[in-house]
Design a protein around this motif. Structure first.
Motif, short mmCIF file in Angstrom:
data_model
loop_
_atom_site.label_atom_id
_atom_site.label_comp_id
_atom_site.label_asym_id
_atom_site.label_seq_id
_atom_site.Cartn_x
_atom_site.Cartn_y
_atom_site.Cartn_z
N VAL A 10 -18.68 20.41 -26.32
CA VAL A 10 -17.77 19.95 -27.37
C VAL A 10 -16.63 20.95 -27.45
N ALA A 11 -15.41 20.44 -27.57
CA ALA A 11 -14.23 21.31 -27.61
C ALA A 11 -13.15 20.61 -28.43
N ALA A 12 -11.89 21.00 -28.20
CA ALA A 12 -10.71 20.50 -28.93
C ALA A 12 -10.75 21.04 -30.36
N ALA A 13 -10.81 20.19 -31.37
CA ALA A 13 -10.87 20.69 -32.74
C ALA A 13 -12.25 21.32 -32.99
N PRO A 14 -12.31 22.40 -33.80
CA PRO A 14 -13.61 23.02 -34.08
C PRO A 14 -14.60 22.01 -34.66
N GLU A 25 -30.32 16.19 -33.91
CA GLU A 25 -31.34 15.23 -34.31
C GLU A 25 -31.45 14.09 -33.30
N LEU A 26 -30.37 13.80 -32.59
CA LEU A 26 -30.37 12.74 -31.58
C LEU A 26 -30.80 13.26 -30.21
N ASN A 27 -31.23 14.54 -30.16
CA ASN A 27 -31.73 15.19 -28.94
C ASN A 27 -30.60 15.52 -27.96
N PHE A 28 -29.41 15.81 -28.50
CA PHE A 28 -28.32 16.31 -27.68
C PHE A 28 -28.23 17.83 -27.86
N ARG A 29 -28.22 18.55 -26.74
CA ARG A 29 -28.00 20.00 -26.77
C ARG A 29 -26.50 20.22 -26.60
N VAL A 30 -25.84 20.57 -27.69
CA VAL A 30 -24.39 20.69 -27.67
C VAL A 30 -23.99 22.15 -27.42
N VAL A 31 -23.14 22.36 -26.43
CA VAL A 31 -22.61 23.68 -26.12
C VAL A 31 -21.14 23.70 -26.54
N HIS A 32 -20.80 24.61 -27.42
CA HIS A 32 -19.45 24.66 -27.96
C HIS A 32 -18.58 25.59 -27.12
N VAL A 33 -17.43 25.08 -26.68
CA VAL A 33 -16.48 25.89 -25.91
C VAL A 33 -15.12 25.81 -26.58
N TYR A 34 -14.27 26.80 -26.27
CA TYR A 34 -12.96 26.89 -26.92
C TYR A 34 -11.93 27.42 -25.94
N THR A 44 -13.84 30.53 -23.95
CA THR A 44 -15.02 31.09 -24.61
C THR A 44 -16.12 30.04 -24.67
N VAL A 45 -17.33 30.51 -24.89
CA VAL A 45 -18.49 29.63 -25.01
C VAL A 45 -19.44 30.23 -26.04
N CYS A 46 -20.14 29.36 -26.75
CA CYS A 46 -21.09 29.83 -27.77
C CYS A 46 -22.49 29.31 -27.43
N PRO A 47 -23.17 29.98 -26.49
CA PRO A 47 -24.53 29.53 -26.13
C PRO A 47 -25.52 29.86 -27.24
N GLU A 48 -26.55 29.05 -27.34
CA GLU A 48 -27.57 29.29 -28.36
C GLU A 48 -28.38 30.52 -28.00
N GLN A 49 -28.55 31.41 -28.96
CA GLN A 49 -29.34 32.62 -28.75
C GLN A 49 -30.80 32.34 -29.08
N GLU A 50 -31.69 33.07 -28.42
CA GLU A 50 -33.13 32.81 -28.57
C GLU A 50 -33.57 32.88 -30.02
N THR A 51 -33.04 33.85 -30.77
CA THR A 51 -33.48 34.04 -32.16
C THR A 51 -33.05 32.88 -33.06
N TRP A 52 -32.04 32.09 -32.63
CA TRP A 52 -31.58 30.99 -33.46
C TRP A 52 -32.58 29.85 -33.51
N LEU A 64 -23.83 27.64 -34.13
CA LEU A 64 -23.33 26.96 -32.93
C LEU A 64 -21.89 26.50 -33.10
N ALA A 65 -21.43 26.36 -34.33
CA ALA A 65 -20.06 25.92 -34.59
C ALA A 65 -19.04 27.03 -34.37
N ARG A 66 -19.51 28.26 -34.16
CA ARG A 66 -18.59 29.35 -33.86
C ARG A 66 -18.06 29.22 -32.43
N GLN A 67 -16.97 29.91 -32.14
CA GLN A 67 -16.35 29.78 -30.82
C GLN A 67 -16.94 30.73 -29.78
#
Length: 251
Positions: A10-14, A25-34, A44-52, A64-67
């Protein structure tokens, strides 16, 4: 909900945390890039960290909404003040995002003055305002031109938009500053309701007051479809032109 997990960028607007939580909830793993056009797409990319994984879905979606931070093709992005000093990594102090690396453009075509201005200090200046979190990730708060300045207070249109789209009756929204005789400008929200959903202006403003400081809450809500480009980006300038028509000066 899809049976097999789908990974998507997911990109473009935050993206809002509400959107990311719904996709999860729909079983999509979303990776945020900017990134920007000047960085040839995502820098940039915001991969999910293990502790999350241990966090509640809503809290994980906020992170995950961070850049995030730069891909290996670039230097780590920085958030700086007007003197190009790094802002504190406290998640609160705002500054401009600057970047450099192998995918940053060399300059604007046949426009040396614009290139020189954009690369002041040897870094590309994005024009995006962000905060820097203690873990190194950045989080956009607004475009410099989209910040709403009301009575000397800076209001992030993104922060107000994310608060509003958390309402279950709201599909999407855009927030801009509109003229105000006393405060210079005040936030106004343009909201598209979900199909078959009902919500009033007063209900949305009250919803915002539970999540934002009083001065950040919009003064008015206008319902209807949002003006967009062919790629789906909201055209805030169209809304601004309409709201500021007849006013000589703008904030």
């Amino acid at each position: 909900r899809v049976e097999r997990q789908v990974t998507a960028l997911v990109a473009a607007a935050p993206p809002s945390p509400t959107l990311l939580a719904a996709m999860g909830e729909l079983n999509f793993r979303v990776v945020h890039v900017y990134g920007l056009t000047e960085t040839y797409g995502p820098t940039t990319v915001c991969p999910e960290q293990e502790t999350w994984a241990e966090l509640a879905p809503d809290e994980r979606a906020k992170l995950l909404a961070r850049q995030g931070q730069a891909y290996i093709s670039s230097d780590l992005v920085r958030v700086v003040d007007e003197e190009m000093n790094d802002v504190p990594g406290d998640g609160e102090t705002m500054g401009e995002v600057i970047m450099r690396g192998n995918i940053v453009m060399s300059g604007y075509f046949q426009d040396d003055p614009a290139t020189e201005e954009a690369f002041e200090g040897g870094w590309f200046h994005s024009g995006d305002l962000a905060v820097w979190h203690p873990d190194g990730n950045i989080e956009l708060r607004d475009r410099g031109k989209d910040i709403i300045i009301s009575g000397g207070e800076n209001i992030s249109s993104i922060e107000v938009e994310q608060a509003i789209v958390a309402h279950p009756a709201v599909l999407e929204c855009a927030v801009i500053g509109i003229p105000h005789e006393r405060w210079g400008e005040r936030p106004k929200a343009f909201v598209t309701r979900r199909p078959d959903a009902a919500v009033t202006q007063e209900e949305i403003i009250a919803f915002c007051r539970e999540r934002l400081a009083g001065y950040e809450c919009p003064d008015a809500i206008e319902f209807g479809p949002l003006p967009k480009t062919s790629t789906g980006k909201v055209q805030k300038f169209v809304l601004r032109e309409r709201e500021w028509a007849g006013h000589e000066g703008r904030i």
